[in-house]
Enzyme design. Structure first.
Site, short mmCIF file in Angstrom:
data_model
loop_
_atom_site.label_atom_id
_atom_site.label_comp_id
_atom_site.label_asym_id
_atom_site.label_seq_id
_atom_site.Cartn_x
_atom_site.Cartn_y
_atom_site.Cartn_z
N LEU A 1 -38.31 66.84 -9.57
CA LEU A 1 -39.78 66.59 -9.81
C LEU A 1 -40.61 67.91 -9.68
CD1 LEU A 1 -41.95 64.12 -8.03
CD2 LEU A 1 -42.32 66.15 -7.67
N ASN A 2 -41.59 68.06 -10.67
CA ASN A 2 -42.53 69.15 -10.39
C ASN A 2 -43.94 68.66 -10.76
OD1 ASN A 2 -41.18 69.90 -13.02
ND2 ASN A 2 -42.76 71.45 -13.08
N ASP A 3 -44.66 69.16 -11.39
CA ASP A 3 -46.43 68.99 -11.46
C ASP A 3 -46.42 67.38 -11.85
OD1 ASP A 3 -45.76 71.85 -12.08
OD2 ASP A 3 -47.05 71.99 -13.73
N TYR B 1 -44.01 69.39 -21.45
CA TYR B 1 -44.81 70.24 -20.56
C TYR B 1 -45.98 69.73 -19.95
CZ TYR B 1 -41.52 74.20 -20.11
OH TYR B 1 -40.36 74.89 -19.76
N ARG C 1 -50.72 76.51 -22.06
CA ARG C 1 -50.35 75.10 -21.35
C ARG C 1 -51.26 74.60 -20.54
NH1 ARG C 1 -46.80 79.12 -19.59
NH2 ARG C 1 -46.70 79.47 -17.33
N GLU D 1 -52.32 78.55 -14.36
CA GLU D 1 -51.72 77.44 -14.75
C GLU D 1 -52.61 76.00 -14.36
OE1 GLU D 1 -46.92 77.65 -15.20
OE2 GLU D 1 -47.75 77.51 -13.08
#
Length: 490
Positions: free
Chosen positions: A45-47, A106, A167, A222
């Site tokens: 898992l990330n963002d 993304y 992004r 980001e």
């Protein structure tokens, strides 16, 4: 384990039953699975993405690579909640299907419009030479939960003068117009945020960069997010490449905000104060905010960082999200507090008050690996005073006030299995008063500490043995008073 490109760039639907059962077995044996934080079934898992209230529930998506604890082909995984406390997994929401997203769905955001949830995301594509190509894309979820992607990007490429590091779209509305911020990198390898405008959420035109005071502040910005709060304009992002400065910027990457006047969307000018790092701990990145139905600004972050090996990697899973937080502004500082809904989890209350004099003391009523705790410390003459948490054989996590250095300190030097040691094992912030209030949320493998009602926050992963559940209180070279209340969580 070495991962080939082919192994890293598979979609979830290609997973075999054997692979899934192996991952499920490995994860089920993990001693570090969280009990009340959002975490992946398996994989990485990330963002957090698409965090929004829609159709009577909170919807929260997150970046997910299913096959193991590496950054590979990213999907959006979907989870829902009615109360920000109990979350229900809904499964994979989006996977790569089109050429423009061939190497990953993304990060992005959600925006509710005309009884539909508009999901904005970045399509990641790699060409035969492995060059990156980024575009901003759109999918729409209807009120029954069906998601339909547009078959071409809404913004096909970055504008001239910027690299393919382009992004993480975030969208909001001002009167009849819609605005989008996108994280970007100039061709001179400095970070910035681009501002777009649309009349209909489909056709977008570039207004230019958001004009800040920071022209050389890291090499990529980001996960941007813009919102207004208590008459202030708040610009949030995760700049990469900041240099260590005093007690700030000790992690590999960082997240923070600028607090200022509301953004001038006509010319992109943003009049703001200094950058405020959002979290003083070890493991916090890529936060995203939304509005609750009652008007609170809520934030969730990734409790992890890229490019660092974590102890659960070998078990086939990695990372979790933070608990949701309520944001407010006080004296120009962004405060974060745990959402009030978490009080529903409180059970088995225990209290203790201690007057300590150059000693370490144990309370027989207080222990555990999954709890909420509020501790108030008043230092009378001690040089250091505070708490030892998750205490066991050779293990302890220290949280204390150091009056000699005038710092509040989180020390995970002996917290369990060590990791990320290149970035140190102590985090601290300046604090000159002799009274402090710690609001602590401990889970099986994490700690979140809200200091003085959210004036500062320390978020960190910890990997002690399950048996390490002791809690101790200490004062060194003098006296201190400590009042503590604890609630055990199921």
């Amino acid at each position: 384990m070495e991962w080939s490109q082919e192994a890293r760039y598979r979609t979830y639907e290609s997973m075999t039953t054997e692979e899934r059962l192996k991952l499920e077995g490995s994860v089920s044996a993990s001693p570090w699975r969280q009990r009340y934080h959002i975490q992946p079934m398996y994989g990485l898992l990330n963002d957090p993405n698409g965090f929004v209230w829609f159709n009577g529930r909170y919807h929260l998506f997150y970046q997910w690579f299913p096959f193991g604890a590496v950054h590979g082909m990213k999907h959006w995984f979907h989870t829902e909640s009615s109360n920000l406390v109990e979350w229900e997994n809904k499964g994979v929401a989006m996977k790569p299907e089109y050429t423009f997203e061939s190497h990953g769905i993304y990060s992005g955001s959600g925006f509710v419009h005309k009884n539909s949830l508009y999901l904005f995301y970045t399509g990641n594509k790699r060409d035969e030479e492995w060059n990156r190509h980024s575009s901003q894309c759109l999918a729409i979820m209807n009120s029954s939960g069906k998601i339909t992607k547009r078959d071409e990007p809404i913004i096909k490429r970055q504008p001239n003068g910027y690299t393919e590091h382009f992004r993480d779209p975030k969208v909001w509305q001002v009167e009849d117009e819609f605005y989008m911020v996108v994280g970007a990198q100039r061709e001179n390898v400095t970070g910035c945020i681009l501002l777009y405008q649309s009349p209909d959420l489909i056709a977008w035109s570039l207004l230019g960069e958001i004009e800040t005071n920071e022209m050389d502040f890291g090499y990529m910005w980001e996960c941007p997010d813009y919102f207004t709060l208590q008459t202030h304009g708040i610009l949030l992002c995760s700049p990469q490449g900041l240099k260590l400065a005093g007690d700030s910027y000790h992690n590999i990457y960082h997240s923070g905000v600028w607090v200022g006047k509301p953004l001038n969307v006509e010319n992109g000018h943003f009049d703001h104060g200094d950058f405020q790092e959002l979290d003083a701990g070890f493991d916090f990145y890529a936060p995203q905010t939304t509005l609750s139905p009652d008007g609170r600004r809520l934030l969730v972050g990734w409790m992890g960082l890229p490019e660092i090996e974590y102890p659960t990697d070998s078990e086939g899973w990695a990372h979790c999200l933070t608990i949701p937080r309520e944001l407010s502004i006080k004296d120009g500082i962004l405060y974060q507090q745990p959402v009030r809904e978490l009080k529903e989890k409180r059970k088995n209350e225990a209290r203790t008050t201690m007057n300590l004099s150059d000693e370490v003391r144990i309370s027989s009523e207080l222990s555990g690996d999954c709890f909420e705790m509020i501790g108030e410390i008043e230092v009378v003459s001690a040089k250091r005073a505070g708490l030892k948490l998750r205490v066991g054989k050779g293990e302890k996590t220290l949280l204390y006030l150091n009056m000699e250095t005038q710092k509040v300190v989180l020390d995970r030097t002996n917290a369990g299995v060590a990791f990320g040691q290149a970035y140190g094992s102590i985090r601290q912030k300046h604090y000159s008063k002799n009274k402090i209030r710690f609001h602590i949320f401990m889970d099986t493998s994490s700690i979140e500490v809200f200091v003085n009602d959210g004036e500062m926050v320390f978020t960190s992963r910890l990997f002690p043995r399950k048996e390490s559940q002791g809690i101790q209180f200490f004062a060194e070279e003098g006296t201190a008073k400590i009042d503590v209340v604890q609630w055990k969580y199921d």
